[in-house]
Design a protein around this motif. Structure first.
Motif, PDB file in Angstrom:
ATOM      1  N   MET C   1       0.830  -1.214   0.000  1.00  0.00           N
ATOM      2  CA  MET C   1       0.000   0.000   0.000  1.00  0.00           C
ATOM      3  C   MET C   1       0.857   1.253   0.000  1.00  0.00           C
ATOM      4  O   MET C   1       1.872   1.327   0.676  1.00  0.00           O
ATOM      5  CB  MET C   1      -0.885  -0.004   1.266  1.00  0.00           C
ATOM      6  N   GLU C   2       0.416   2.218  -0.758  1.00  0.00           N
ATOM      7  CA  GLU C   2       1.145   3.489  -0.795  1.00  0.00           C
ATOM      8  C   GLU C   2       0.983   4.228   0.515  1.00  0.00           C
ATOM      9  O   GLU C   2       0.034   4.037   1.254  1.00  0.00           O
ATOM     10  CB  GLU C   2       0.585   4.378  -1.900  1.00  0.00           C
ATOM     11  N   GLN C   3       1.915   5.131   0.725  1.00  0.00           N
ATOM     12  CA  GLN C   3       1.870   5.949   1.929  1.00  0.00           C
ATOM     13  C   GLN C   3       0.803   7.033   1.757  1.00  0.00           C
ATOM     14  O   GLN C   3       0.588   7.538   0.664  1.00  0.00           O
ATOM     15  CB  GLN C   3       3.233   6.613   2.103  1.00  0.00           C
ATOM     16  N   ASP C   4       0.173   7.384   2.848  1.00  0.00           N
ATOM     17  CA  ASP C   4      -0.814   8.458   2.783  1.00  0.00           C
ATOM     18  C   ASP C   4      -0.118   9.791   2.468  1.00  0.00           C
ATOM     19  O   ASP C   4       0.967  10.088   2.977  1.00  0.00           O
ATOM     20  CB  ASP C   4      -1.538   8.551   4.138  1.00  0.00           C
ATOM     21  N   SER C   5      -0.769  10.626   1.652  1.00  0.00           N
ATOM     22  CA  SER C   5      -0.173  11.898   1.223  1.00  0.00           C
ATOM     23  C   SER C   5       0.253  12.788   2.385  1.00  0.00           C
ATOM     24  O   SER C   5       1.317  13.403   2.350  1.00  0.00           O
ATOM     25  CB  SER C   5      -1.175  12.706   0.399  1.00  0.00           C
ATOM     26  N   LEU C   6      -0.609  12.868   3.398  1.00  0.00           N
ATOM     27  CA  LEU C   6      -0.293  13.794   4.486  1.00  0.00           C
ATOM     28  C   LEU C   6       0.949  13.358   5.265  1.00  0.00           C
ATOM     29  O   LEU C   6       1.709  14.198   5.745  1.00  0.00           O
ATOM     30  CB  LEU C   6      -1.496  13.943   5.436  1.00  0.00           C
TER      31      LEU C   6
ATOM     32  N   MET D   1      -7.316  -1.301  -0.132  1.00  0.00           N
ATOM     33  CA  MET D   1      -6.473  -0.167   0.277  1.00  0.00           C
ATOM     34  C   MET D   1      -7.335   1.018   0.716  1.00  0.00           C
ATOM     35  O   MET D   1      -8.344   1.322   0.118  1.00  0.00           O
ATOM     36  CB  MET D   1      -5.592   0.268  -0.911  1.00  0.00           C
ATOM     37  N   GLU D   2      -6.888   1.672   1.761  1.00  0.00           N
ATOM     38  CA  GLU D   2      -7.629   2.840   2.238  1.00  0.00           C
ATOM     39  C   GLU D   2      -7.485   4.008   1.269  1.00  0.00           C
ATOM     40  O   GLU D   2      -6.529   4.086   0.510  1.00  0.00           O
ATOM     41  CB  GLU D   2      -7.062   3.299   3.579  1.00  0.00           C
ATOM     42  N   GLN D   3      -8.438   4.910   1.387  1.00  0.00           N
ATOM     43  CA  GLN D   3      -8.387   6.096   0.549  1.00  0.00           C
ATOM     44  C   GLN D   3      -7.346   7.071   1.096  1.00  0.00           C
ATOM     45  O   GLN D   3      -7.141   7.151   2.305  1.00  0.00           O
ATOM     46  CB  GLN D   3      -9.768   6.751   0.595  1.00  0.00           C
ATOM     47  N   ASP D   4      -6.726   7.794   0.201  1.00  0.00           N
ATOM     48  CA  ASP D   4      -5.758   8.804   0.639  1.00  0.00           C
ATOM     49  C   ASP D   4      -6.478   9.921   1.404  1.00  0.00           C
ATOM     50  O   ASP D   4      -7.576  10.347   1.038  1.00  0.00           O
ATOM     51  CB  ASP D   4      -5.050   9.381  -0.589  1.00  0.00           C
ATOM     52  N   SER D   5      -5.856  10.411   2.459  1.00  0.00           N
ATOM     53  CA  SER D   5      -6.470  11.442   3.315  1.00  0.00           C
ATOM     54  C   SER D   5      -6.911  12.671   2.532  1.00  0.00           C
ATOM     55  O   SER D   5      -7.987  13.223   2.781  1.00  0.00           O
ATOM     56  CB  SER D   5      -5.479  11.937   4.369  1.00  0.00           C
ATOM     57  N   LEU D   6      -6.064  13.138   1.625  1.00  0.00           N
ATOM     58  CA  LEU D   6      -6.403  14.376   0.919  1.00  0.00           C
ATOM     59  C   LEU D   6      -7.644  14.217   0.041  1.00  0.00           C
ATOM     60  O   LEU D   6      -8.428  15.150  -0.119  1.00  0.00           O
ATOM     61  CB  LEU D   6      -5.214  14.873   0.088  1.00  0.00           C
ATOM     62  N   ILE D   7      -7.813  13.009  -0.507  1.00  0.00           N
ATOM     63  CA  ILE D   7      -9.014  12.742  -1.321  1.00  0.00           C
ATOM     64  C   ILE D   7     -10.237  12.608  -0.413  1.00  0.00           C
ATOM     65  O   ILE D   7     -11.308  13.158  -0.682  1.00  0.00           O
ATOM     66  CB  ILE D   7      -8.827  11.438  -2.149  1.00  0.00           C
ATOM     67  N   GLU D   8     -10.044  11.877   0.668  1.00  0.00           N
ATOM     68  CA  GLU D   8     -11.132  11.679   1.640  1.00  0.00           C
ATOM     69  C   GLU D   8     -11.654  13.018   2.171  1.00  0.00           C
ATOM     70  O   GLU D   8     -12.867  13.264   2.194  1.00  0.00           O
ATOM     71  CB  GLU D   8     -10.590  10.831   2.814  1.00  0.00           C
ATOM     72  N   LEU D   9     -10.725  13.886   2.576  1.00  0.00           N
ATOM     73  CA  LEU D   9     -11.139  15.165   3.165  1.00  0.00           C
ATOM     74  C   LEU D   9     -11.771  16.081   2.108  1.00  0.00           C
ATOM     75  O   LEU D   9     -12.730  16.787   2.385  1.00  0.00           O
ATOM     76  CB  LEU D   9      -9.942  15.860   3.837  1.00  0.00           C
ATOM     77  N   ARG D  10     -11.230  16.039   0.897  1.00  0.00           N
ATOM     78  CA  ARG D  10     -11.830  16.838  -0.178  1.00  0.00           C
ATOM     79  C   ARG D  10     -13.270  16.399  -0.418  1.00  0.00           C
ATOM     80  O   ARG D  10     -14.178  17.231  -0.552  1.00  0.00           O
ATOM     81  CB  ARG D  10     -11.019  16.660  -1.464  1.00  0.00           C
ATOM     82  N   ASP D  11     -13.491  15.096  -0.447  1.00  0.00           N
ATOM     83  CA  ASP D  11     -14.850  14.601  -0.700  1.00  0.00           C
ATOM     84  C   ASP D  11     -15.801  14.960   0.439  1.00  0.00           C
ATOM     85  O   ASP D  11     -16.972  15.306   0.208  1.00  0.00           O
ATOM     86  CB  ASP D  11     -14.813  13.087  -0.925  1.00  0.00           C
ATOM     87  N   LEU D  12     -15.308  14.899   1.659  1.00  0.00           N
ATOM     88  CA  LEU D  12     -16.147  15.284   2.796  1.00  0.00           C
ATOM     89  C   LEU D  12     -16.487  16.768   2.752  1.00  0.00           C
ATOM     90  O   LEU D  12     -17.625  17.172   3.021  1.00  0.00           O
ATOM     91  CB  LEU D  12     -15.440  14.954   4.117  1.00  0.00           C
ATOM     92  N   ALA D  13     -15.496  17.588   2.400  1.00  0.00           N
ATOM     93  CA  ALA D  13     -15.741  19.035   2.310  1.00  0.00           C
ATOM     94  C   ALA D  13     -16.741  19.348   1.199  1.00  0.00           C
ATOM     95  O   ALA D  13     -17.619  20.194   1.354  1.00  0.00           O
ATOM     96  CB  ALA D  13     -14.425  19.780   2.077  1.00  0.00           C
TER      97      ALA D  13
END
Lengths: 117, 117, 117, 117
Positions: C1-6, D1-13
């Protein structure tokens, strides 16, 4: 003759800080930071409005804007005082520079920055 | 008797904008936004310095600070003008409020916000 | 799995500062100040535009906005890192608070602050 | 695989704004202005502190900082979204430029701006 406003307000701000022994916190850096905070609180009143024209403002907002304008002015005066800048002279000097950078006949009705021409 | 600085500078700022037909861009909202930008450019001079005291500043920074103080002042004067606020009266009024919120004997040498007491 | 962007960006920012021995300057206070400066540089691109919609932006502005968004992000990540805040958790938590403060059925199409209702 | 944080937060916003029909207010210009306001609210927590190090912060301030970091992040994500900028790519690209502007061996332990060398 009455005292000039900028001198009067500077002296009042000096006395206010001295009475509270706040000089120790009023470094130029801290005052510059406080100025950006107050400028943002002022901007906050306008951020979701179309233009901020008078008819978009209710009495509550009008009072808030008035108070925030005063807060910005107070920190500006104190920062100028601490850095030895005479605000009136500095503005007159800067307006001369602005006149050279933005000649009226060249920029009329246009707000691009001078270096974008 | 000489003209008061705040009136003099307001009139010069009005003439400068009128000569360039910039009134159309100078909505209160836009002026408030420009004010935060100039306040930040002023703060930028101090951001990596310990305190911004005179001995930390070279001639280049000193001139930059002087110019940015003028820019903040110019937008502040224009925003006050557009929102019908007399800056001197607003500051005097706000200082009265500040005297009540921060009684000298209570806050001496302390910078916590009044609502943290 | 790739690393999370943040996490990836935080680690890159840490390495960048360490290689330059800039940790000494990166106090939370200084980073917060730098963040306001970069946010203002970002805002500067929009200040005289009607809305900042795509058709109002030329290529030069578009690149400038992209770079300033990155600068804000970099200081935000570093300030969160220095203050021990996990940005993702903090945003999720804040959105919960915002949901309570601004119930969709109550604020639909209205941007007044929650305490103005 | 989990979603990347930046994508997750963008979608929530995105969902949060859509549920409230706030898209009409979320022009790039307004979001940029809101971002400077939130950045200043964050800076306000640090303005009278020496450095903002952990031992200078009480629990109340810590929570406030956490919330303001989240607010800045939320507006940053939304502004990037509206201007079509992928934040992760933009940061990686900007770090390349920063590496060229501030070579580690040249700027080690020094925070002057690159154009002051």
């Amino acid at each position: 003759m009455e005292q000039d406003s900028l001198i009067e307000l500077r002296d009042l701000a000096r006395a206010f800080a001295a009475e509270r022994d706040w000089g120790q916190f009023h470094t130029p850096k801290n005052l510059a930071m406080a100025l950006t905070v107050e400028a943002a609180e002022l901007a906050e009143h306008f951020q979701w409005l179309p233009t901020g024209a008078a008819h978009e403002l209710d009495e509550r907002k009008r009072v808030g804007i008035r108070h925030e304008l005063a807060d910005v002015m107070l920190y500006l005066i104190q920062l100028a005082d601490k850095t030895g800048v005479d605000l009136r002279s500095a503005v007159l000097e800067k307006m001369e520079l602005n006149r050279a950078k933005y000649p009226a006949e060249k920029v009329r009705g246009d707000m691009r920055k001078y270096n974008e021409y």
